[in-house]
Design a protein around this motif. Structure first.
Motif, PDB file in Angstrom:
ATOM      1  N   CYS A   2       0.823  -1.210   0.000  1.00  0.00           N
ATOM      2  CA  CYS A   2       0.000   0.000   0.000  1.00  0.00           C
ATOM      3  C   CYS A   2       0.858   1.261   0.000  1.00  0.00           C
ATOM      4  N   THR A  33      -3.300   3.232   5.083  1.00  0.00           N
ATOM      5  CA  THR A  33      -1.833   3.241   5.043  1.00  0.00           C
ATOM      6  C   THR A  33      -1.262   4.117   6.149  1.00  0.00           C
ATOM      7  N   SER A  81      -7.706   4.247   1.137  1.00  0.00           N
ATOM      8  CA  SER A  81      -6.370   3.660   1.061  1.00  0.00           C
ATOM      9  C   SER A  81      -5.363   4.508   1.834  1.00  0.00           C
ATOM     10  N   CYS A 129      -3.661   0.986  -2.326  1.00  0.00           N
ATOM     11  CA  CYS A 129      -4.371  -0.292  -2.323  1.00  0.00           C
ATOM     12  C   CYS A 129      -5.885  -0.069  -2.413  1.00  0.00           C
TER      13      CYS A 129
END
Length: 84
Positions: A9, A54, A50, A14
């Protein structure tokens, strides 16, 4: 596990994975007949989710060895708690 997912990621994001995790969170709530774990806004983008996921893993390296789906649920419930 979270460490492997974090590396992926961090490099390229991702967005597909977060969609799968969102579906999984909804399924868990339905199957267990519980309130949602997180109230992710409908207008939140895959890239935004995402980034949140992350960042959570980056900020919490001591638990990054845990199951990635669990880390995702925690990151979303922290970012988008229900009832606020």
């Amino acid at each position: 596990m979270g460490n492997d997912i974090f590396e992926d990621c961090s490099r390229r994001g991702c967005p597909e994975l977060v969609l799968a995790f969102n579906d999984m969170m909804g399924a868990v709530s339905e199957v267990r007949n519980h309130a949602p774990m997180a109230c992710v806004p409908k207008h939140a983008t895959r890239d935004q989710l995402s980034d949140i996921f992350t960042k959570y893993m980056r900020d919490n390296p001591s638990i990054r060895h845990r199951v990635a789906a669990l880390l995702y649920m925690i990151s979303m419930s922290n970012a988008f708690p229900c009832g606020r």
